[in-house]
Design an enzyme around this catalytic site. Structure first.
Site, PDB file in Angstrom:
ATOM      1  N   ASP A 202       0.846  -1.202   0.000  1.00 31.52           N
ATOM      2  CA  ASP A 202       0.000   0.000   0.000  1.00 31.52           C
ATOM      3  C   ASP A 202       0.881   1.251   0.000  1.00 31.52           C
ATOM      4  O   ASP A 202       1.569   1.531   0.988  1.00 31.52           O
ATOM      5  CB  ASP A 202      -0.901  -0.025   1.243  1.00 31.52           C
ATOM      6  CG  ASP A 202      -2.058   0.954   1.146  1.00 31.52           C
ATOM      7  OD1 ASP A 202      -2.122   1.711   0.168  1.00 31.52           O
ATOM      8  OD2 ASP A 202      -2.903   0.945   2.058  1.00 31.52           O
ATOM      9  N   ASP A 203       0.897   1.989  -1.110  1.00 32.75           N
ATOM     10  CA  ASP A 203       1.677   3.237  -1.235  1.00 32.75           C
ATOM     11  C   ASP A 203       3.178   2.998  -1.328  1.00 32.75           C
ATOM     12  O   ASP A 203       3.963   3.854  -0.899  1.00 32.75           O
ATOM     13  CB  ASP A 203       1.420   4.179  -0.041  1.00 32.75           C
ATOM     14  CG  ASP A 203       0.077   4.876  -0.082  1.00 32.75           C
ATOM     15  OD1 ASP A 203      -0.700   4.616  -1.017  1.00 32.75           O
ATOM     16  OD2 ASP A 203      -0.189   5.685   0.826  1.00 32.75           O
TER      17      ASP A 203
ATOM     18  N   CYS B 233      -5.340   4.855  -3.930  1.00 29.92           N
ATOM     19  CA  CYS B 233      -5.596   3.475  -3.504  1.00 29.92           C
ATOM     20  C   CYS B 233      -6.815   2.834  -4.148  1.00 29.92           C
ATOM     21  O   CYS B 233      -6.716   1.819  -4.846  1.00 29.92           O
ATOM     22  CB  CYS B 233      -5.745   3.422  -1.988  1.00 29.92           C
ATOM     23  SG  CYS B 233      -4.292   3.977  -1.081  1.00 29.92           S
TER      24      CYS B 233
ATOM     25  N   ASP C 278      -0.015  -0.600  -5.031  1.00 32.48           N
ATOM     26  CA  ASP C 278      -1.189   0.030  -5.653  1.00 32.48           C
ATOM     27  C   ASP C 278      -0.880   1.412  -6.227  1.00 32.48           C
ATOM     28  O   ASP C 278      -1.613   1.918  -7.075  1.00 32.48           O
ATOM     29  CB  ASP C 278      -2.373   0.086  -4.689  1.00 32.48           C
ATOM     30  CG  ASP C 278      -2.068   0.845  -3.400  1.00 32.48           C
ATOM     31  OD1 ASP C 278      -0.926   1.301  -3.207  1.00 32.48           O
ATOM     32  OD2 ASP C 278      -2.986   0.967  -2.559  1.00 32.48           O
ATOM     33  N   ASN C 279       0.153   2.076  -5.750  1.00 33.06           N
ATOM     34  CA  ASN C 279       0.583   3.360  -6.316  1.00 33.06           C
ATOM     35  C   ASN C 279       1.941   3.721  -5.739  1.00 33.06           C
ATOM     36  O   ASN C 279       2.425   3.066  -4.804  1.00 33.06           O
ATOM     37  CB  ASN C 279      -0.428   4.488  -6.040  1.00 33.06           C
ATOM     38  CG  ASN C 279      -0.869   4.594  -4.600  1.00 33.06           C
ATOM     39  OD1 ASN C 279      -1.992   4.228  -4.255  1.00 33.06           O
ATOM     40  ND2 ASN C 279       0.009   5.073  -3.732  1.00 33.06           N
TER      41      ASN C 279
END
Length: 532
Positions: free
Chosen positions: A37-38, A73, A308-309
Site C-alpha cells: 500500500d503506497d 488506492c 497500488d501506487n
C-alpha cells in the site's frame, strides 16, 4: 488365490498412485499476489526488501516500466481487480461518493472481477487477506457482512490501512483486534493467516491468494523489533527534491519553496518509518515462499509482488502523498516468479496494473477475450516470447478531490483544496483532475497530460533527457508530436476492452485542441460522473 489377491492389491495401489500423480501433475498453476500500500519504486521503496528481491526478483523477472491506472488506492485497486481503466470501472476516489466499494460497484463490477472468474469458471480456491478497498466494511457499503463474490476465504480489513486497533471481516463476521504485537500487528497476522491457509486448503484444487498489506501506508507503525532500523536514513535528495515546480499545474506551483525545516524533518521521519514497516512485509514474503516449498507447491506457483501506487517525499516541495502525475507517484514495482520464468531477468516493456487480471486469468487457462478487460496478458513477456508486438502507450487518470469550505490551515487558497499541511501546502484540489498518456517506444520516452481546469493546462515531459520531469516542454515541443500525443490521449480516454490495447491510427488532418479532452461550459460532463 493369495497370490492373485496380492497382485490385485498391488495393481490397485499402482492405479491409485498413477491417478494421484496425474491429478497433481495436471493441476493448474497456483497464483499468489502480494500487494503493498503506497510503496514507491523510484525513491528506493524496494531497498528494505532484500529477501523479496532475492526470492522473487532474482528467481524471476523484474518489470522496470510498470504504471498504475490511477495514483490513488481505491481507483488503482479497482483497476487491479477488474482489469479496467477508471473511466470504465467508475471508481474515482477513496470515498463512497467516489464509488469506492459502493453498492453500485458491488452490483456492476464485483461479480466480474478476476477472482470471481477464477472461482466460478476455473475451479480455483480463492483466499483474501488484508486491505481490500478503502470504504469496505462501512455500514453504507453493506458492513462486514458483505463478502464480495469470488472469495472462498475472506479476511478483509475494515476500511483503510492500520497496524493496530482495527477490525476484520472474517467470512462476513466481525473480528476486532487491539494493540498486542504478538496477536494484532496486522502485517504479521496476515502472514499467519496465509500460512494456515496453505496448510489446510483443499489439496485437489489450484488456489489463488491475494495478500494485501497495510505497509508502507500511514500511520507507518513498525513492528517493535524494527523500530530502530534505518535511523540514519533520510528521504532521497534527488534533483527534484525541494525545488519549485515553476512551469507546472497551479497546485504544484503553490508549494512553498524551500520547504520549512519542520516539513523536511516530518517527511524524513515518514520515509524512515515507511522503510521500517516494509521489513515486516519482507518477512511475510519469505515465510510464504518457504511454506509453498514445504507443502510442495512452489514449483507450480506464480508469485506476483507489486504496489497500488507510488509516493513522494519532498519532490517539487510537496511534503508527502501520492495523487500527482509524476513518475514517483504513478510508477510501481512488479516482480514475478513462476513456472517457465527465467531467473534474474528484467523487462522494459510498458506495463500497467490493469494487466494483472488478464495475466492471472491467462495462467488459469481462461479465454481473456471473453472478459472485455482493458489490460493485456503478460504471459508472452513472462515466457520470454521473441518478437512480441506490444503496446507503446497507456493511460493514467485522476479525479481531484477538494472541500467545499476553505481549509483552516490555508484560508488564502479558498475552497476546493484538501490534504493541506500547516505551512499552507495542499496536495489535492477539485481541479487537480487530469489524464495522461505515457509513451515508451524505441527511443521515445514521453508523457503528455491535460488538466480539467479553467486553464486547460498541459504538461509534457521528455523522460529521455529529463527523467526527473523538471522542465515542462508543452510550449516548445514540435507541434506534430503534440498533436499525436493529444490524439492518443483522446483515443485512450474513450477506449474499452481491446481498443485500449492501441491508441489508434493517427489522422494527419487532426488538429490539436486540449479543450476536446474535457467538456467545458455550463453543460460540462466531468471526466468521471458522480454515482447516485
Amino acid at each position: 488365490m493369495a497370490a492373485l489377491s496380492t497382485a490385485y492389491t498391488a495393481l490397485t495401489l499402482l492405479f491409485l498412485y498413477v491417478a494421484a500423480f496425474t491429478l497433481v501433475s495436471s493441476k493448474k498453476p497456483n497464483v499468489v499476489l502480494i500487494l503493498t500500500d503506497d510503496q514507491d519504486v523510484l525513491l528506493g521503496g524496494m531497498t528494505p526488501l532484500k529477501k523479496t528481491r532475492k526470492l522473487v526478483g532474482d528467481l524471476g523477472i523484474t518489470f522496470t516500466n510498470v504504471y498504475v491506472a490511477s495514483p490513488l488506492c481505491c481507483p488503482s485497486r479497482s483497476s487491479i481487480l477488474t482489469g479496467k481503466y477508471p473511466h470504465n470501472h467508475r471508481v474515482f476516489n477513496n470515498t463512497l461518493e467516489g464509488n469506492c466499494s459502493s453498492i453500485a460497484w458491488q452490483k456492476t463490477q464485483e461479480p466480474n472481477t478476476f477472482p470471481a472468474i477464477l472461482r466460478n469458471h476455473c475451479g480455483y480456491r480463492t483466499f483474501f487477506a488484508g486491505k481490500y478497498l478503502n470504504e469496505y466494511g462501512s455500514k453504507s457499503a453493506g458492513g462486514v457482512e458483505h463478502v464480495p463474490p469470488g472469495w472462498d476465504y475472506w479476511h478483509a480489513l475494515v476500511q483503510n490501512s492500520k497496524y493496530y486497533n482495527y477490525s476484520l471481516s472474517v467470512n462476513g463476521k466481525p473480528q476486532h483486534h487491539g494493540q498486542n504485537y504478538s496477536q494484532d500487528y496486522l502485517t504479521d497476522l496476515l502472514s499467519n493467516i496465509s500460512l494456515a491457509f496453505l496448510d489446510y486448503r483443499p489439496k485437489y484444487a489450484p488456489f489463488f491468494m491475494m495478500i494485501s498489506t497495510p505497509a508502507p501506508h500511514s500511520p507507518w507503525t513498525p513492528a517493535p523489533q524494527y523500530e530502530k532500523s534505518f535511523l540514519n536514513v533520510k528521504a532521497p535528495r534527488n534533483i527534484n527534491f525541494n525545488i519549485h515546480g515553476k512551469d507546472k499545474h497551479w497546485l504544484i506551483r503553490q508549494a512553498k519553496t524551500p520547504m520549512a525545516n519542520s516539513s523536511i524533518n516530518f517527511l524524513d521521519n515518514a520515509f524512515r518509518k515507511r522503510w521500517q514497516t516494509l521489513l515486516s512485509v519482507d518477512d511475510l514474503v519469505e515465510k510464504v515462499v518457504k511454506k509453498l516449498d514445504a507443502v510442495k507447491e512452489l514449483d507450480n506457483t506464480y508469485i506476483f509482488f507489486t504496489s497500488d501506487n507510488g509516493y513522494h517525499t519532498g519532490q517539487f516541495s510537496l511534503p508527502i502523498d501520492k495523487r500527482q502525475l509524476y513518475e514517483f507517484d504513478i510508477k510501481v514495482p512488479l516482480l514475478v516468479r513462476g513456472p517457465g520464468i527465467k531467473s534474474n531477468t528484467s523487462n522494459k516493456m510498458l506495463v500497467a496494473n490493469i494487466d494483472l487480471a488478464p495475466t492471472i486469468l491467462d495462467i488459469a487457462g481462461y479465454d481473456v477475450n471473453k472478459t472485455r478487460m482493458d489490460g493485456i496478458s503478460l504471459m508472452p513477456l513472462l515466457n520470454n516470447v521473441a518478437n512480441v508486438t506490444w503496446r507503446t502507450d497507456l493511460l493514467v487518470e485522476y479525479q481531484g478531490e477538494g472541500n467545499n469550505k476553505s481549509d483552516p490551515t490555508c484560508p488564502l487558497l479558498g475552497p476546493g483544496v484538501t490534504n493541506c499541511f500547516p505551512d499552507c501546502v495542499c496536495e489535492d484540489a477539485y481541479n487537480n483532475t487530469y489524464a495522461c498518456v505515457r509513451t515508451i517506444a524505441g527511443s521515445t520516452d514521453l508523457q503528455y497530460c491535460e488538466f480539467d481546469d479553467s486553464e486547460v493546462f498541459v504538461e509534457v515531459y521528455n523522460l529521455t533527457s529529463d527523467p526527473h520531469q523538471i522542465k515542462n516542454i508543452a510550449k516548445s515541443i514540435d507541434q506534430e508530436i503534440l498533436e499525436k500525443m493529444n490524439h492518443r490521449l483522446m483515443m485512450l480516454q474513450s477506449c474499452s476492452g481491446s481498443t485500449c490495447h492501441t491508441p489508434g491510427v493517427y489522422d494527419p488532418r487532426y488538429r490539436f485542441d486540449p479543450r476536446l479532452m474535457f467538456h467545458h461550459g455550463p453543460t460540462a460532463t466531468k471526466l468521471f460522473h458522480k454515482i447516485v
